[in-house]
Design a protein around this motif. Structure first.
Motif, PDB file in Angstrom:
ATOM      1  N   VAL A 232       0.837  -1.209   0.000  1.00 51.66           N
ATOM      2  CA  VAL A 232       0.000   0.000   0.000  1.00 51.66           C
ATOM      3  C   VAL A 232       0.867   1.253   0.000  1.00 51.66           C
ATOM      4  N   ASP A 233       1.969   1.234   0.743  1.00 48.11           N
ATOM      5  CA  ASP A 233       2.827   2.428   0.838  1.00 48.11           C
ATOM      6  C   ASP A 233       3.402   2.857  -0.515  1.00 48.11           C
ATOM      7  N   PRO A 234       4.056   1.978  -1.288  1.00 50.41           N
ATOM      8  CA  PRO A 234       4.549   2.420  -2.594  1.00 50.41           C
ATOM      9  C   PRO A 234       3.417   2.807  -3.545  1.00 50.41           C
ATOM     10  N   ALA A 235       2.240   2.186  -3.400  1.00 55.08           N
ATOM     11  CA  ALA A 235       1.114   2.551  -4.263  1.00 55.08           C
ATOM     12  C   ALA A 235       0.646   3.968  -3.952  1.00 55.08           C
ATOM     13  N   GLN A 236       0.545   4.278  -2.656  1.00 58.88           N
ATOM     14  CA  GLN A 236       0.161   5.637  -2.277  1.00 58.88           C
ATOM     15  C   GLN A 236       1.211   6.657  -2.727  1.00 58.88           C
ATOM     16  N   SER A 237       2.482   6.287  -2.574  1.00 61.58           N
ATOM     17  CA  SER A 237       3.561   7.189  -2.990  1.00 61.58           C
ATOM     18  C   SER A 237       3.523   7.431  -4.494  1.00 61.58           C
ATOM     19  N   ALA A 238       3.271   6.361  -5.268  1.00 63.30           N
ATOM     20  CA  ALA A 238       3.204   6.509  -6.730  1.00 63.30           C
ATOM     21  C   ALA A 238       2.026   7.399  -7.134  1.00 63.30           C
ATOM     22  N   THR A 239       0.915   7.283  -6.401  1.00 61.69           N
ATOM     23  CA  THR A 239      -0.252   8.120  -6.713  1.00 61.69           C
ATOM     24  C   THR A 239       0.076   9.604  -6.561  1.00 61.69           C
ATOM     25  N   LEU A 240       0.719   9.959  -5.454  1.00 65.62           N
ATOM     26  CA  LEU A 240       1.091  11.351  -5.228  1.00 65.62           C
ATOM     27  C   LEU A 240       2.122  11.825  -6.251  1.00 65.62           C
ATOM     28  N   LEU A 241       3.093  10.951  -6.563  1.00 60.77           N
ATOM     29  CA  LEU A 241       4.137  11.313  -7.520  1.00 60.77           C
ATOM     30  C   LEU A 241       3.535  11.599  -8.904  1.00 60.77           C
TER      31      LEU A 241
END
Length: 540
Positions: A232-241
């Motif tokens: 979930v963490d890298p997915a959330q980070s990719a969304t913001l990026l």
């Protein structure tokens, strides 16, 4: 017998004072009378001072604003302003209309002089019929004619001088319209330049945040691989990026759009932004600490649109006098001298000379109300312009008050956002380290980075708005035309094109334009004596 009668009448005229006496009287009367109202600028509803709250950066001053763009301390902006002044086609068109006003003023001045001055001449061969009741003694003959005719309607009631008064005011209205176009042009150039710099700043913010978020994404991905966190963490980070990266082409498009608009304002085909403002992005122009705006009464002379409305009012006032003059007799002097002969060999003999001359008058006594109602039409148009003038004065003050309030709000907002960004940067740095150590979850990092992006973008936009509101304030004050006052209203290229088509005489010369404008600014409406006369010269 005819000669004896002529001599007798001439001697009688001499004993009575001669024909020169009534003619001289006509000239004296024509210089002393001017029908219609003498224009005086109406009282304007002007506030004694500004009402803006907490305008600590506003400094009252009666001095001209001058080159307000220099207060930003940006040499690129100054160069763009100068380039727009030199070659913007809309400004050149407004300048040509000033020359048109000068030429129309020349037409009005020409009415003071003999209106008809015609050199005449001709040859005619006549063959008369013999099958008529009275057969002419000479059936066929030639006729040669050469002469000069003149007709001069005297300005007894001041109608022609009222026409010059109106033309003077219309010329000054054209100059004020030119100044108004100039003020708007310079404000638009500055606004587009500030828009480019603001978009560049926002683009830089987006790119820096994207780089920061990419690092967070790398950290989250590495920790997910290590099993320290879920996917979930890298997915959330990719969304913001990706959301931040999506803003980059929007800002790039804004820069290109404003560059195209700026090119049009400069009077050139569309160019890349790098060709106009340089390759490297620069800071958003910063406004000065204090701004001199004067007092509300200064707007009457400084706002070009107010000056234009007032000058149109003066021109309409003179038209009332022109209309009233039609109610009175029109007095003229007419004359003609000719050489008229049937034989070319005798054409230049003294006996071929003929002449006539004398005063005439005409009076439209049965006008059926047309002239009277035309006077009423002109008076109604004047009264409407009085209200337009009042409206322009009120609108000018409202524009300044609104601009002052907007600029003050932008200053306060920028100050708060600057502090907010500093605090947000500290939070992002802190939670980033804590996330790397496993002390906080990624949601905290995500929220901190989202807030930082938002605050940095708002700060850049607010700084741009701060500069834009100052430009709007200067525009509302009517600033920008003073540095080019008394200069030629057209470029050398435009003057060359016009002189190639038409003989303009001295009107295209800068000093002649200045002299005519100064003469118009001291027109008949300022001569309050009973004589009401000025010396004019024809503009050949």
């Amino acid at each position: 017998m005819l000669g004896h009668d002529f001599t007798t009448r001439t001697e009688k005229a001499k004993r009575a004072g001669g024909p020169g006496v009534p003619i001289l009287a006509i000239f004296v009367v024509s210089g002393c009378m001017m029908v219609g109202p003498d224009y005086r600028r109406p009282e304007a509803p002007v506030a004694p001072d500004w009402i803006a709250r907490g305008a600590g950066s506003i400094a009252p001053s009666a001095e001209p604003i001058g080159p307000w763009w220099e207060s930003f301390g940006d040499p690129v902006l100054t160069d763009l302003i100068v380039e727009a002044y030199r070659q913007n086609p809309s400004l050149q068109a407004a300048g040509v209309r000033v020359l048109e006003g000068q030429a129309r003023r020349g037409i009005a001045i020409g009415t003071l002089f003999p209106q008809t001055q015609n050199a005449v001449g001709g040859y005619r061969r006549t063959v008369a019929s013999e099958n008529v009741v009275v057969v002419p003694a000479e059936r066929s003959f030639d006729q040669f004619l050469a002469g000069f005719d003149v007709a001069w309607e005297l300005d007894v009631w001041g109608a022609f001088r009222r026409g010059i008064e109106s033309a003077d005011a219309e010329l000054l209205a054209a100059i004020a319209d030119y100044d108004d176009v100039l003020v708007s042009l310079l404000a638009e150039v500055a606004a587009n330049y500030i828009g480019i710099r603001t978009a560049q700043e926002e683009l830089g913010v987006a790119r820096r945040n994207a780089e920061l978020q990419r690092k967070s994404f790398d950290i989250a991905t590495r920790r997910a691989r290590e099993g320290a966190v879920t996917d979930v963490d890298p997915a959330q980070s990719a969304t913001l990026l990706h959301a931040t990266e999506a803003q980059i082409p929007i800002f790039e498009a804004q820069i290109d759009e404003q560059a195209s608009t700026l090119s049009a304002l400069l009077g050139i085909p569309p160019r890349r932004v790098e060709d106009m403002v340089g390759d490297a992005p620069a800071d958003i122009p910063s406004p000065p600490d204090r701004i001199a705006i004067g007092i509300p009464a200064d707007l009457l002379r400084r706002r070009p649109d107010v000056r234009r409305t007032e000058r149109l009012l003066a021109a309409q006032s003179a038209r009332i006098g022109i209309a009233k003059a039609d109610l009175l007799p029109h007095l003229s002097l007419v004359g003609s001298i000719n050489l008229d002969a049937k034989d070319a060999a005798k054409f230049f003999e003294g006996r071929s000379f003929e002449a006539f001359g004398g005063p005439t008058f005409s009076w439209a006594i049965l006008n059926y109300g047309r002239i009277t109602n035309n006077v009423r039409v002109q008076d109604a148009a004047y009264q409407a312009l009085v209200n337009d003038y009042t409206t322009s004065v009120l609108r000018a003050q409202a524009d300044v008050e609104s601009a002052v309030a907007a600029h003050r709000g932008a200053l306060l907002r920028t100050a708060s956002l600057r502090e907010s960004v500093v605090a947000a940067e500290k939070v992002v740095d802190l939670v980033g380290r804590q996330y790397g150590e496993g002390a906080v979850d990624f949601t905290t990092v995500l929220l901190a980075q989202q807030f930082l992006v938002q605050q940095q973008d708002q700060l850049a936009a607010s700084r741009g708005q701060e500069a834009l509101t100052l430009v709007t304030l200067y525009k509302s004050l009517g600033g920008g035309w003073e540095p080019w006052m008394n200069r030629s209203v057209i470029s050398d290229e435009t003057a060359s094109q016009m002189s190639a088509r038409t003989r303009w005489g001295d009107l295209l010369a800068e000093n002649e334009q200045r002299n005519i404008a100064q003469a118009a600014s001291t027109g008949t409406e300022h001569d309050r004596g009973w004589w009401r006369w000025r010396w004019w010269r024809p503009q050949w």
